[in-house]
Design a protein around this motif. Structure first.
Motif, PDB file in Angstrom:
ATOM      1  N   ASN A   2       1.113   6.258  -7.128  1.00 11.96           N
ATOM      2  CA  ASN A   2       0.015   6.988  -7.537  1.00 11.96           C
ATOM      3  C   ASN A   2       0.318   8.522  -7.679  1.00 11.96           C
ATOM      4  N   PHE A   3       0.879   9.035  -6.557  1.00 15.99           N
ATOM      5  CA  PHE A   3       1.171  10.289  -6.231  1.00 15.99           C
ATOM      6  C   PHE A   3       2.196  10.871  -7.206  1.00 15.99           C
ATOM      7  N   SER A   4       3.150  10.057  -7.437  1.00 11.34           N
ATOM      8  CA  SER A   4       4.274  10.372  -8.420  1.00 11.34           C
ATOM      9  C   SER A   4       3.972  10.512  -9.816  1.00 11.34           C
ATOM     10  N   LYS A   5       2.939   9.569 -10.034  1.00 12.38           N
ATOM     11  CA  LYS A   5       2.577   9.349 -11.669  1.00 12.38           C
ATOM     12  C   LYS A   5       1.632  10.688 -11.928  1.00 12.38           C
ATOM     13  N   ILE A   6       0.725  10.869 -10.987  1.00 14.42           N
ATOM     14  CA  ILE A   6      -0.174  12.342 -11.097  1.00 14.42           C
ATOM     15  C   ILE A   6       0.472  13.297 -11.434  1.00 14.42           C
ATOM     16  N   ALA A  28      -9.135  10.535  -3.928  1.00 17.84           N
ATOM     17  CA  ALA A  28      -9.476   9.078  -4.263  1.00 17.84           C
ATOM     18  C   ALA A  28      -8.494   8.246  -5.330  1.00 17.84           C
ATOM     19  N   SER A  29      -8.126   9.218  -6.307  1.00 16.36           N
ATOM     20  CA  SER A  29      -6.988   8.888  -7.040  1.00 16.36           C
ATOM     21  C   SER A  29      -5.468   8.455  -6.641  1.00 16.36           C
ATOM     22  N   LEU A  30      -5.213   8.921  -5.422  1.00 19.27           N
ATOM     23  CA  LEU A  30      -3.994   8.475  -4.719  1.00 19.27           C
ATOM     24  C   LEU A  30      -4.254   7.105  -4.184  1.00 19.27           C
ATOM     25  N   TYR A  31      -5.345   6.723  -3.722  1.00 20.88           N
ATOM     26  CA  TYR A  31      -5.800   5.415  -3.122  1.00 20.88           C
ATOM     27  C   TYR A  31      -6.153   4.193  -4.281  1.00 20.88           C
ATOM     28  N   GLN A  32      -5.910   4.504  -5.463  1.00 17.75           N
ATOM     29  CA  GLN A  32      -6.305   3.504  -6.518  1.00 17.75           C
ATOM     30  C   GLN A  32      -5.646   2.394  -6.360  1.00 17.75           C
ATOM     31  N   GLN A  33      -6.083   1.078  -6.387  1.00 19.82           N
ATOM     32  CA  GLN A  33      -5.579  -0.296  -6.374  1.00 19.82           C
ATOM     33  C   GLN A  33      -4.854  -0.402  -4.722  1.00 19.82           C
ATOM     34  N   VAL A  34      -5.514   0.485  -3.649  1.00 21.88           N
ATOM     35  CA  VAL A  34      -5.081   0.170  -2.278  1.00 21.88           C
ATOM     36  C   VAL A  34      -6.024  -0.476  -1.671  1.00 21.88           C
ATOM     37  N   GLN A  35      -5.638  -1.683  -0.943  1.00 25.86           N
ATOM     38  CA  GLN A  35      -6.495  -2.342  -0.068  1.00 25.86           C
ATOM     39  C   GLN A  35      -6.553  -2.230   1.268  1.00 25.86           C
ATOM     40  N   PHE A  36      -7.606  -1.481   1.917  1.00 26.97           N
ATOM     41  CA  PHE A  36      -7.509  -1.175   3.213  1.00 26.97           C
ATOM     42  C   PHE A  36      -8.082  -2.527   4.227  1.00 26.97           C
ATOM     43  N   ALA A  37      -7.476  -2.595   5.248  1.00 21.91           N
ATOM     44  CA  ALA A  37      -8.076  -3.858   6.051  1.00 21.91           C
ATOM     45  C   ALA A  37      -9.423  -3.494   6.504  1.00 21.91           C
ATOM     46  N   ALA A  38     -10.315  -4.547   6.642  1.00 19.83           N
ATOM     47  CA  ALA A  38     -11.734  -4.114   7.050  1.00 19.83           C
ATOM     48  C   ALA A  38     -11.381  -3.939   8.458  1.00 19.83           C
ATOM     49  N   GLU A  39     -12.294  -3.309   9.132  1.00 15.62           N
ATOM     50  CA  GLU A  39     -12.472  -3.041  10.657  1.00 15.62           C
ATOM     51  C   GLU A  39     -13.022  -4.529  11.192  1.00 15.62           C
ATOM     52  N   GLY A  40     -12.560  -5.078  12.269  1.00 20.01           N
ATOM     53  CA  GLY A  40     -13.025  -6.171  12.865  1.00 20.01           C
ATOM     54  C   GLY A  40     -12.456  -7.427  12.388  1.00 20.01           C
ATOM     55  N   THR A  41     -11.833  -7.412  11.170  1.00 21.84           N
ATOM     56  CA  THR A  41     -11.165  -8.722  10.434  1.00 21.84           C
ATOM     57  C   THR A  41      -9.855  -9.122  10.857  1.00 21.84           C
ATOM     58  N   GLU A  42      -9.224  -8.230  11.700  1.00 17.67           N
ATOM     59  CA  GLU A  42      -7.870  -8.573  12.061  1.00 17.67           C
ATOM     60  C   GLU A  42      -7.641 -10.097  12.421  1.00 17.67           C
ATOM     61  N   ASN A  43      -8.687 -10.783  13.097  1.00 14.03           N
ATOM     62  CA  ASN A  43      -8.568 -12.117  13.583  1.00 14.03           C
ATOM     63  C   ASN A  43      -9.045 -13.124  12.742  1.00 14.03           C
ATOM     64  N   ILE A  50       6.380  14.949  -0.137  1.00 10.60           N
ATOM     65  CA  ILE A  50       5.490  14.137   0.227  1.00 10.60           C
ATOM     66  C   ILE A  50       5.933  12.901   0.838  1.00 10.60           C
ATOM     67  N   GLU A  51       5.348  12.645   2.046  1.00 13.84           N
ATOM     68  CA  GLU A  51       5.895  11.518   2.968  1.00 13.84           C
ATOM     69  C   GLU A  51       4.573  10.335   3.252  1.00 13.84           C
ATOM     70  N   VAL A  52       4.649   9.424   2.692  1.00 16.64           N
ATOM     71  CA  VAL A  52       3.688   8.288   2.744  1.00 16.64           C
ATOM     72  C   VAL A  52       4.072   7.542   4.230  1.00 16.64           C
ATOM     73  N   ASN A 102       0.731  -1.131  -0.052  1.00 15.19           N
ATOM     74  CA  ASN A 102      -0.150   0.060   0.050  1.00 15.19           C
ATOM     75  C   ASN A 102       0.851   1.388  -0.087  1.00 15.19           C
ATOM     76  N   HIS A 103       1.985   1.333   0.657  1.00 13.46           N
ATOM     77  CA  HIS A 103       2.782   2.375   0.920  1.00 13.46           C
ATOM     78  C   HIS A 103       3.250   2.641  -0.647  1.00 13.46           C
ATOM     79  N   ASN A 104       3.901   1.517  -1.192  1.00 15.86           N
ATOM     80  CA  ASN A 104       4.479   1.672  -2.671  1.00 15.86           C
ATOM     81  C   ASN A 104       3.327   2.112  -3.456  1.00 15.86           C
TER      82      ASN A 104
END
Length: 194
Positions: free
Chosen positions: A49-53, A178-193, A106-108, A42-44
């Motif tokens: 995304n930011f650099s390409k834009i 939203a364009s900065l987060y294209q193809q970024v997968q966020f962890a769903a809340e409550g699914t850590e276990n 920019i720092e991610v 996700n960091h990458n």
């Protein structure tokens, strides 16, 4: 970031020569050499995304966009950092190894770097007379913070979330968060276990 074993200390001149021969990237913090750690997917992705834009938007202007492997000279002989993305529009920036006159950094954020990015690094970056905006991007959730230098030299914070549009005044580029987060997968809340 992780300090090298035995706290390797050297002069800035030694660091600049030594680091050219290293396979890994190292920052330089007032005489101490600090190893850069790898990021997550996700960091990458957010950095890319930011650099390409920015690169696409600035293609016909006298600005250069660099990522990850180009260091910024924050204070000559004192600090050299590797931001995730840096933009320079200054014709004085001709050194092939580093950027000396950034207008946008920019720092991610990641758990291991967030304190330094918000603290020591931002304090050092604020000393750059050419830096106009400092952007911190979250990867755990869609959130962007932009610190802008105002006409009085004070840094002012603006915050953005997923539905917002961000105008980077330093380079006059507008970006949908939203364009900065294209193809970024966020962890769903409550699914850590799960």
């Amino acid at each position: 970031m992780v300090a090298l074993p035995d706290n390797i200390l050297m002069s800035a001149e030694e660091y600049l020569i030594w680091e050219l021969t290293q396979e890994q990237r190292y920052e330089y913090w007032d005489g101490e050499v600090v190893a850069m750690t790898g990021g997550t997917r996700n960091h990458n992705r957010v950095s890319l995304n930011f650099s390409k834009i920015l690169d696409d938007a600035l293609a016909d202007r006298a600005c250069e966009v660099y990522i990850v492997d180009v260091k910024v000279q924050v204070e000559p002989g004192q600090k050299y950092f590797y931001p995730d993305v840096v933009v320079t529009c200054d014709e004085r920036d001709r050194d092939p190894q580093l950027v000396q006159f950034p207008c946008l950094i920019i720092e991610v954020l990641s758990p291991s770097t967030e304190a330094a990015d918000r603290g020591k690094k931002f304090a050092a970056y604020r000393q750059s007379p050419t830096l106009q905006e400092y952007v911190l991007v979250q990867v755990a959730q869609p959130a962007v913070e932009v610190f802008r230098r105002n006409e009085f030299g004070k840094w002012v914070l603006s915050e953005y979330s997923l539905g917002d549009r961000l105008l980077l005044e330093s380079v006059n580029v507008e970006i949908a968060i939203a364009s900065l987060y294209q193809q970024v997968q966020f962890a769903a809340e409550g699914t850590e276990n799960q």
